[in-house]
Design a protein around this motif. Structure first.
Motif, short mmCIF file in Angstrom:
data_model
loop_
_atom_site.label_atom_id
_atom_site.label_comp_id
_atom_site.label_asym_id
_atom_site.label_seq_id
_atom_site.Cartn_x
_atom_site.Cartn_y
_atom_site.Cartn_z
N GLY A 41 0.85 -1.19 0.00
CA GLY A 41 0.00 0.00 0.00
C GLY A 41 0.88 1.23 0.00
N GLY A 42 0.38 2.29 -0.59
CA GLY A 42 1.18 3.49 -0.80
C GLY A 42 1.56 4.24 0.47
N MET A 65 -6.63 -1.32 1.81
CA MET A 65 -5.72 -2.02 0.89
C MET A 65 -5.88 -3.53 0.99
N LYS A 68 -8.86 -4.10 -1.17
CA LYS A 68 -8.57 -3.79 -2.58
C LYS A 68 -7.71 -4.89 -3.21
N LYS A 80 -0.38 0.47 4.79
CA LYS A 80 -0.23 1.84 4.28
C LYS A 80 0.71 2.60 5.21
N ALA A 113 4.67 2.22 -1.84
CA ALA A 113 4.55 2.78 -3.21
C ALA A 113 4.05 4.21 -3.05
N GLU A 114 3.71 4.85 -4.18
CA GLU A 114 3.24 6.24 -4.11
C GLU A 114 1.81 6.34 -3.61
N ASP A 115 1.48 7.49 -3.10
CA ASP A 115 0.09 7.80 -2.76
C ASP A 115 -0.02 9.33 -2.77
N PRO A 143 1.22 5.35 -11.55
CA PRO A 143 0.07 4.42 -11.62
C PRO A 143 -1.21 5.02 -12.21
N ASN A 258 -10.94 7.44 -3.57
CA ASN A 258 -11.00 6.49 -2.46
C ASN A 258 -12.06 6.94 -1.46
N GLY A 287 -4.12 0.96 -10.44
CA GLY A 287 -2.78 1.43 -10.04
C GLY A 287 -2.03 0.38 -9.25
N VAL A 288 -2.70 -0.22 -8.30
CA VAL A 288 -2.00 -1.20 -7.46
C VAL A 288 -1.75 -2.50 -8.25
N VAL A 291 1.40 -1.68 -10.14
CA VAL A 291 2.56 -1.64 -9.25
C VAL A 291 2.94 -3.06 -8.80
O1 LIG Z 1 -1.00 2.61 -6.66
C1 LIG Z 1 -0.09 2.76 -5.82
O2 LIG Z 1 0.92 3.44 -6.03
C2 LIG Z 1 -0.17 2.07 -4.49
C3 LIG Z 1 -1.47 1.45 -4.17
C4 LIG Z 1 -2.30 2.28 -3.24
O3 LIG Z 1 -1.83 2.70 -2.21
C5 LIG Z 1 -3.70 2.52 -3.59
O4 LIG Z 1 -4.22 1.90 -4.56
O5 LIG Z 1 -4.37 3.34 -2.92
#
Ligand SMILES: O=C(O)CCC(=O)C(=O)O
Ligand SMILES: NC(=O)C1=CN([C@@H]2O[C@H](COP(=O)(O)OP(=O)(O)OC[C@H]3O[C@@H](n4cnc5c(N)ncnc54)[C@H](O)[C@@H]3O)[C@@H](O)[C@H]2O)C=CC1
Length: 353
Positions: A41-42, A65, A68, A80, A113-115, A143, A258, A287-288, A291
């Protein structure tokens, strides 16, 4: 804050508080459930009003997450990171390297990862200290286009249910927020022949969609009442609430944001009004999924990732089907899809090998 009570009530595994005096790092790594695999998770960076708010956000997002990743068919659990700070002012190499060292100390139980508030550069700094970071520039990258493609496929599945066809030609689609995901989504929808109505609080973002995909613009507070077939929230959470639901004139709510439902009961109200809600964490998993492809033993492959993202169409159909069969709102059906997978795989893992 009764942290163990919260952890017990929603089955959290760990909450790690990270502090580093030199860089000013104050972060929370929340790991919700690792039944399916390491938690992915980001990392969110945000100025929270209180430490309690930051911890609550980390907990809520980590649990999100788990659901998801499980519903997306990934062999990953949910976690996360939340970094307390202003992403425009408080970032430094030292801060993210310090965080990277904490992530490294978890030996792979959590992959970041990024968020919101973090970017590719921040991930690179984390990478200096740990390999447990995905979404790097040289591999899967940004992503957002993948998330947008997943939302596009989810919208097609929802249209098949509501209008009897996945063809979007001529449909009116209102997009709230044309940032990274909303902009890419607008391009997909325009390519499929939809008519777009958009809003954003940043003029530049509006300008590019109005020019590139001939979108109509409305003011931010007008978007809910737009006459349309689909409302696609791609900005903020909690936008489906007591004030906005009476304004909606759409048949479908499906977008990337989200936590769209302010409270779960708002999902029930949508159902009562005959509006199909496509659960956020089902439709925004692109996105996930992208990733996560970095973790494939053979390395990242963009085409494979896109194929997997495309299957969000099937996941949305499955959730809708379950909601109809069990006569439950779609957000409950989504939770059941995720929980059933976790339970089944946990049972498989009971075997001694
Ligand atoms: O897509 C990402 O960079 C990480 C996944 C994530 O945290 C999300 O899908 O909210
Ligand atoms: N980027 C990704 O891959 C993923 C994003 N998401 C979610 O999707 C949503 C959008 O993400 P991004 O496009 O990456 O963020 P972003 O920050 O690039 O875009 C959000 C856009 O919404 C606009 N906005 C903010 N408040 C608004 C308001 N009151 N009215 C109208 N517009 C408003 C912003 O100006 C911005 O252009 C967020 O909720 C995010 O958590 C979820 C999964 C993955």
């Amino acid at each position: 804050m009764k942290i163990f009570e919260i952890m017990e009530s929603k089955d959290y595994e760990s909450v790690i508080l990270c502090h580093d005096k030199t860089s000013g790092l104050k972060a929370i790594i929340a790991i919700h459930d690792t039944t399916l695999g390491p938690a992915l998770g980001g990392c969110r960076m945000w100025t929270y009003d209180s430490e309690e708010d930051a911890i609550n956000d980390a907990l809520r997002l980590a649990r999100g997450m788990t659901y998801k990743n499980a519903a997306a068919g990934l062999n990953l659990g949910g976690g996360k990171t939340v970094v307390i700070g202003n992403p425009r002012k408080d970032k430094s190499e030292a801060l993210f390297r310090s965080l990277g060292r904490y992530i490294e100390s978890l030996k792979g139980r959590y992959i970041t990862a990024e968020d919101v508030g973090t970017n590719l550069k921040d991930m690179e700094y984390i990478r200096y200290e740990t390999k447990y970071v995905a979404g790097l520039a040289e591999t899967s990258g940004d992503p957002s286009p993948f998330t947008a493609y997943g939302v596009f496929r989810g919208i097609q599945a929802a249209c098949e249910e509501v209008f009897g066809t996945s063809d979007l030609k001529g449909l009116r689609i209102a997009i709230q927020g044309v940032g990274n995901v909303g902009y890419n989504l607008a391009k997909y929808l325009y390519g499929a022949g939809a008519k777009l109505i958009v809003t954003d609080i940043f003029e530049d973002n509006v300008k590019r969609v109005v020019e590139e995909v001939k979108a109509e613009y409305v003011k931010p507070d007008e978007i809910y009442g737009v006459e349309c077939d689909i409302f696609a929230p791609c900005a903020l959470g909690a936008i489906i609430n007591d004030e906005t639901i009476p304004q909606l004139k759409c048949k479908i709510v499906a977008g990337s944001a989200n936590n769209q439902l302010k409270e779960e009961r708002h999902g029930d109200i949508l159902q009562e009004k005959g509006i199909l809600y496509v659960p956020d964490y089902i439709i925004n998993a692109g996105g996930v999924i992208n990733v996560a492809d970095e973790l494939n033993p053979s390395g990242y492959n963009r085409d494979r990732a896109m194929r997997k993202v495309s299957m969000i169409f099937d996941t949305v159909r499955k959730v809708i089907q379950k909601s109809k069969e069990e006569n439950i709102p779609t957000y409950v059906a989504a939770d059941r899809v995720a929980e059933e997978r976790i339970k089944t795989i946990a049972a498989v893992k009971d075997n001694y090998i």
